[in-house]
Design a protein around this motif. Structure first.
Motif, PDB file in Angstrom:
ATOM      1  N   MET A   1      36.221  36.142  92.614  1.00  0.00           N
ATOM      2  CA  MET A   1      35.613  35.674  91.359  1.00  0.00           C
ATOM      3  C   MET A   1      36.303  34.407  90.854  1.00  0.00           C
ATOM      4  SD  MET A   1      35.150  37.739  87.774  1.00  0.00           S
ATOM      5  CE  MET A   1      34.484  36.936  86.326  1.00  0.00           C
ATOM      6  N   THR A   2      37.636  34.379  90.968  1.00  0.00           N
ATOM      7  CA  THR A   2      38.392  33.193  90.536  1.00  0.00           C
ATOM      8  C   THR A   2      37.960  31.973  91.319  1.00  0.00           C
ATOM      9  OG1 THR A   2      40.282  34.602  90.001  1.00  0.00           O
ATOM     10  CG2 THR A   2      40.680  32.241  90.185  1.00  0.00           C
ATOM     11  N   ASN A   3      37.747  32.165  92.622  1.00  0.00           N
ATOM     12  CA  ASN A   3      37.316  31.066  93.471  1.00  0.00           C
ATOM     13  C   ASN A   3      35.931  30.573  93.064  1.00  0.00           C
ATOM     14  OD1 ASN A   3      37.698  29.305  95.759  1.00  0.00           O
ATOM     15  ND2 ASN A   3      36.175  30.547  96.848  1.00  0.00           N
ATOM     16  N   ASP A   4      35.033  31.505  92.706  1.00  0.00           N
ATOM     17  CA  ASP A   4      33.686  31.125  92.259  1.00  0.00           C
ATOM     18  C   ASP A   4      33.745  30.304  90.978  1.00  0.00           C
ATOM     19  OD1 ASP A   4      32.539  32.461  94.363  1.00  0.00           O
ATOM     20  OD2 ASP A   4      32.258  34.330  93.262  1.00  0.00           O
ATOM     21  N   ILE A   5      34.638  30.701  90.061  1.00  0.00           N
ATOM     22  CA  ILE A   5      34.776  29.978  88.804  1.00  0.00           C
ATOM     23  C   ILE A   5      35.318  28.567  89.042  1.00  0.00           C
ATOM     24  CG2 ILE A   5      36.001  29.923  86.591  1.00  0.00           C
ATOM     25  CD1 ILE A   5      35.891  32.972  86.567  1.00  0.00           C
ATOM     26  N   LEU A   6      36.300  28.451  89.950  1.00  0.00           N
ATOM     27  CA  LEU A   6      36.861  27.126  90.269  1.00  0.00           C
ATOM     28  C   LEU A   6      35.801  26.220  90.895  1.00  0.00           C
ATOM     29  CD1 LEU A   6      40.398  28.082  91.690  1.00  0.00           C
ATOM     30  CD2 LEU A   6      39.884  26.921  89.517  1.00  0.00           C
ATOM     31  N   LEU A   7      34.989  26.792  91.797  1.00  0.00           N
ATOM     32  CA  LEU A   7      33.918  26.007  92.417  1.00  0.00           C
ATOM     33  C   LEU A   7      32.898  25.560  91.376  1.00  0.00           C
ATOM     34  CD1 LEU A   7      33.291  28.064  95.702  1.00  0.00           C
ATOM     35  CD2 LEU A   7      34.328  25.785  95.514  1.00  0.00           C
ATOM     36  N   ALA A   8      32.580  26.459  90.437  1.00  0.00           N
ATOM     37  CA  ALA A   8      31.637  26.108  89.378  1.00  0.00           C
ATOM     38  C   ALA A   8      32.222  25.028  88.472  1.00  0.00           C
ATOM     39  CB  ALA A   8      31.291  27.354  88.566  1.00  0.00           C
ATOM     40  N   PHE A   9      33.534  25.124  88.184  1.00  0.00           N
ATOM     41  CA  PHE A   9      34.201  24.116  87.359  1.00  0.00           C
ATOM     42  C   PHE A   9      34.122  22.748  88.027  1.00  0.00           C
ATOM     43  CE2 PHE A   9      37.838  21.631  85.985  1.00  0.00           C
ATOM     44  CZ  PHE A   9      37.785  21.777  84.601  1.00  0.00           C
ATOM     45  N   GLN A  10      34.380  22.708  89.328  1.00  0.00           N
ATOM     46  CA  GLN A  10      34.309  21.440  90.064  1.00  0.00           C
ATOM     47  C   GLN A  10      32.894  20.880  90.057  1.00  0.00           C
ATOM     48  OE1 GLN A  10      35.852  22.368  93.945  1.00  0.00           O
ATOM     49  NE2 GLN A  10      37.990  22.395  93.277  1.00  0.00           N
ATOM     50  N   ALA A  11      31.902  21.770  90.141  1.00  0.00           N
ATOM     51  CA  ALA A  11      30.509  21.316  90.157  1.00  0.00           C
ATOM     52  C   ALA A  11      30.085  20.756  88.807  1.00  0.00           C
ATOM     53  CB  ALA A  11      29.589  22.473  90.558  1.00  0.00           C
ATOM     54  N   VAL A  12      30.621  21.329  87.722  1.00  0.00           N
ATOM     55  CA  VAL A  12      30.257  20.873  86.383  1.00  0.00           C
ATOM     56  C   VAL A  12      31.014  19.615  85.997  1.00  0.00           C
ATOM     57  CG1 VAL A  12      30.341  21.461  83.926  1.00  0.00           C
ATOM     58  CG2 VAL A  12      29.583  23.162  85.572  1.00  0.00           C
ATOM     59  N   ALA A  13      32.290  19.552  86.369  1.00  0.00           N
ATOM     60  CA  ALA A  13      33.166  18.453  85.938  1.00  0.00           C
ATOM     61  C   ALA A  13      32.898  17.183  86.730  1.00  0.00           C
ATOM     62  CB  ALA A  13      34.629  18.867  86.069  1.00  0.00           C
ATOM     63  N   THR A  14      31.685  16.677  86.617  1.00  0.00           N
ATOM     64  CA  THR A  14      31.310  15.412  87.253  1.00  0.00           C
ATOM     65  C   THR A  14      30.878  14.436  86.175  1.00  0.00           C
ATOM     66  OG1 THR A  14      28.986  16.043  87.540  1.00  0.00           O
ATOM     67  CG2 THR A  14      30.534  16.652  89.310  1.00  0.00           C
ATOM     68  N   LEU A  15      30.957  13.169  86.479  1.00  0.00           N
ATOM     69  CA  LEU A  15      30.579  12.138  85.520  1.00  0.00           C
ATOM     70  C   LEU A  15      29.118  12.289  85.116  1.00  0.00           C
ATOM     71  CD1 LEU A  15      31.286   9.579  83.953  1.00  0.00           C
ATOM     72  CD2 LEU A  15      30.660   8.244  85.993  1.00  0.00           C
ATOM     73  N   GLU A  16      28.261  12.614  86.083  1.00  0.00           N
ATOM     74  CA  GLU A  16      26.830  12.757  85.785  1.00  0.00           C
ATOM     75  C   GLU A  16      26.589  13.861  84.752  1.00  0.00           C
ATOM     76  OE1 GLU A  16      22.662  14.129  87.991  1.00  0.00           O
ATOM     77  OE2 GLU A  16      24.514  13.913  89.158  1.00  0.00           O
ATOM     78  N   ASN A  17      27.210  15.027  84.956  1.00  0.00           N
ATOM     79  CA  ASN A  17      27.012  16.138  84.019  1.00  0.00           C
ATOM     80  C   ASN A  17      27.593  15.833  82.641  1.00  0.00           C
ATOM     81  OD1 ASN A  17      25.658  17.793  85.821  1.00  0.00           O
ATOM     82  ND2 ASN A  17      27.528  18.717  86.603  1.00  0.00           N
ATOM     83  N   PHE A  18      28.758  15.174  82.626  1.00  0.00           N
ATOM     84  CA  PHE A  18      29.359  14.809  81.348  1.00  0.00           C
ATOM     85  C   PHE A  18      28.462  13.839  80.576  1.00  0.00           C
ATOM     86  CE2 PHE A  18      34.061  15.717  82.637  1.00  0.00           C
ATOM     87  CZ  PHE A  18      33.791  17.070  82.531  1.00  0.00           C
ATOM     88  N   LEU A  19      27.882  12.865  81.289  1.00  0.00           N
ATOM     89  CA  LEU A  19      26.986  11.911  80.640  1.00  0.00           C
ATOM     90  C   LEU A  19      25.735  12.608  80.108  1.00  0.00           C
ATOM     91  CD1 LEU A  19      27.214   8.847  83.072  1.00  0.00           C
ATOM     92  CD2 LEU A  19      28.187   9.046  80.781  1.00  0.00           C
ATOM     93  N   VAL A  20      25.219  13.567  80.893  1.00  0.00           N
ATOM     94  CA  VAL A  20      24.040  14.325  80.458  1.00  0.00           C
ATOM     95  C   VAL A  20      24.341  15.090  79.176  1.00  0.00           C
ATOM     96  CG1 VAL A  20      22.625  16.349  81.012  1.00  0.00           C
ATOM     97  CG2 VAL A  20      22.899  14.535  82.691  1.00  0.00           C
TER      98      VAL A  20
END
Length: 496
Positions: free
Chosen positions: A1-20
């Motif tokens: 589960m921890t690994n899934d959360i880290l992968l999700a964090f990496q997927a969200v923490a992108t410039l594109e998502n932050f700009l959105v």
């Protein structure tokens, strides 16, 4: 589960998502701050443009618009005593008197701090409550789902207006419109044209129902002159002032979460309830309505606290918590995601990304409020007449760009006229929207339940869960009827 959360964090923490998310927050704040422009309009206008985005960024954009507009409503409430959103009506009671005292900046800062804290609490509540509720929902079958959705429909019809009858009429119209097209057994209903055989698309109905009536209202009744905005003046909220309001902020956040999680109630009711409780329990209760920071804290923490909480029933049960999450339900389904218990099994990665993105959006709300504070007085004065043509073009372009269908454009315009007619006759639009969205699922679960029981209707009351929802339906309906009768007696008494 921890690994899934880290992968999700990496997927969200992108410039594109932050700009959105930043664009959604800022856009929501600006639209919420303009009298006549609502959060519902912001979300419905953005809906067509999310079809070209990945599922999670598209939902995060809509959530950010929701959060930003909820806070943005306090801007015009404080500066010009004109709440940008219904949930900011309480904020105007103390915000505008503070602005008249030269403390508009202080009031805006308190509204911002309270909104961010309430928003963060609601996000945490969503994370910890949605999954267990979804696990519980996996144990229910078609009869339980049918009764649950019927309860949601009854609740919305009861609380979305001054009249139970008008609420039920609105819901019935929504259910009727939802039956257009092909049913689950291949029969066609209301298929007057070839386009009607596929049913009515969600986007043109929603945008036509919520965005266009506001534009027609501005054209028909003309824009009202807006008061001059107060200067920001004293902006700093001292530690002692914040400390004196922390109890109301905490209470308001909890009230927002609890009431926001109940389908059909939403931020407005949470704000009024929280304000009343704060006034009752505060040692400065006599100052409420005269420029009390604690009143702003109570109102703003509750209405933003309800934002994340309205997503709890949406994600866990597939039942929208309010009008805006009803629009989001349509966005989920258009993106191929079906909210409900199975979403936590089939799309766990997307759920983690959504949760993490919502936590980021709370931080972005704080910075957006701080950076744009000095431009707020100008935002509140954007002429409504200039907005009308721009918003109409966005509606038409957005709907046509989805499927290049003039039929959808026609539905958009027809629903705009229908929505304006409903507004004139005080018929609430929320039951219509929820019924239209839930209609196919209500029908599908009813038919499945009857198929399982070979046509025996008693299957709808065959388990403790169905009985619980049946009792709740009767209770809510009885409570609403009692409220109606009391109002009728009060009106008769006042006439005599």
């Amino acid at each position: 589960m921890t690994n899934d959360i880290l992968l999700a964090f990496q997927a969200v923490a992108t410039l594109e998502n932050f700009l959105v998310m930043m664009a959604g927050i800022w856009g929501g704040v600006i639209i919420g701050a303009i009298p006549g422009m609502t959060g519902t309009m912001a979300v419905t206008l953005a809906l067509p443009f999310t079809f070209y985005m990945d599922p999670v960024p598209s939902i995060l954009l809509l959530v950010a618009l929701y959060k930003g507009s909820t806070y943005g409503g306090s801007v015009s409430a404080i500066l010009i005593k004109t709440p940008g959103t219904a949930s900011a009506a309480c904020t105007a009671l103390d915000g505008y008197p503070l602005a008249q005292q030269g403390k508009a900046g202080k009031a805006l800062n308190m509204a911002l701090y309270s909104s961010v804290i309430g928003d963060f609490v609601s996000n945490i509540s969503l994370i910890f409550l949605a999954a267990p509720l979804a696990i519980l929902a996996l144990r229910v079958g078609p009869p339980e789902y049918f009764m649950l959705m019927l309860f949601a429909l009854t609740t919305v019809a009861g609380v979305s207006g001054n009249s139970l009858l008008l609420g039920l009429i609105s819901a019935a119209l929504g259910l009727l419109l939802a039956t257009a097209g092909e049913d689950m057994y291949g029969s066609f209903r209301f298929a007057f044209t070839d386009e009607m055989q596929g049913g009515l698309s969600v986007a043109p109905v929603l945008i036509g129902l919520f965005a266009l009536p506001e534009l027609i209202k501005l054209v028909v009744f003309r824009a009202c002159p807006i008061m001059d905005a107060a200067k920001l003046g004293d902006q700093r909220v001292s530690f002692s002032e914040f400390k004196g309001s922390i109890k109301s902020i905490t209470r308001g956040s909890v009230i927002g979460v609890v009431l926001g999680a109940i389908p059909g109630i939403g931020p407005s009711a949470a704000a009024f309830f929280s304000y009343g409780e704060a006034q009752r329990s505060s040692k400065n209760g006599e100052k409420f309505g005269k420029g009390e920071l604690e009143g702003i804290a109570a109102s703003e923490s509750a209405n933003n606290g309800a934002c994340g909480a309205t997503m709890i029933p949406l994600l866990a049960l597939g039942v929208p918590g309010d009008v805006i999450t009803g629009v989001m339900l349509g966005a989920f389904m258009i993106q191929g995601l079906t909210p409900g218990p199975l979403l936590f099994q089939t799309n766990q990665h997307e759920i983690y990304m959504l949760f993490i993105g919502m936590l980021f959006s709370s931080t972005f709300l704080f910075f957006a409020g701080k950076v744009t504070m000095r431009m707020f007085s100008h935002v509140a004065h954007i002429p409504q007449t200039l907005l009308t043509s721009a918003v109409l073009l966005l509606c038409l372009f957005g709907i046509y760009s989805i499927s290049s269908s003039m039929f959808d454009v026609a539905i958009l315009l027809i629903m705009g006229v229908v929505g304006f007619g409903m507004m004139l006759f005080s018929i609430p639009a929320a039951p219509f929207l929820i019924a239209f969205i839930l209609g196919p699922m209500i029908e599908e679960n009813l038919r499945r339940a009857l198929a399982i029981s070979r046509g025996d209707p008693t299957v709808l009351l065959s388990s403790p869960i169905t009985w619980i929802f049946a009792v709740l339906i009767i209770f809510v309906t009885g409570l609403t009827i009692h409220r109606e009768l009391k109002k009728s007696k009060d009106r008769k008494a006042s006439r005599s």
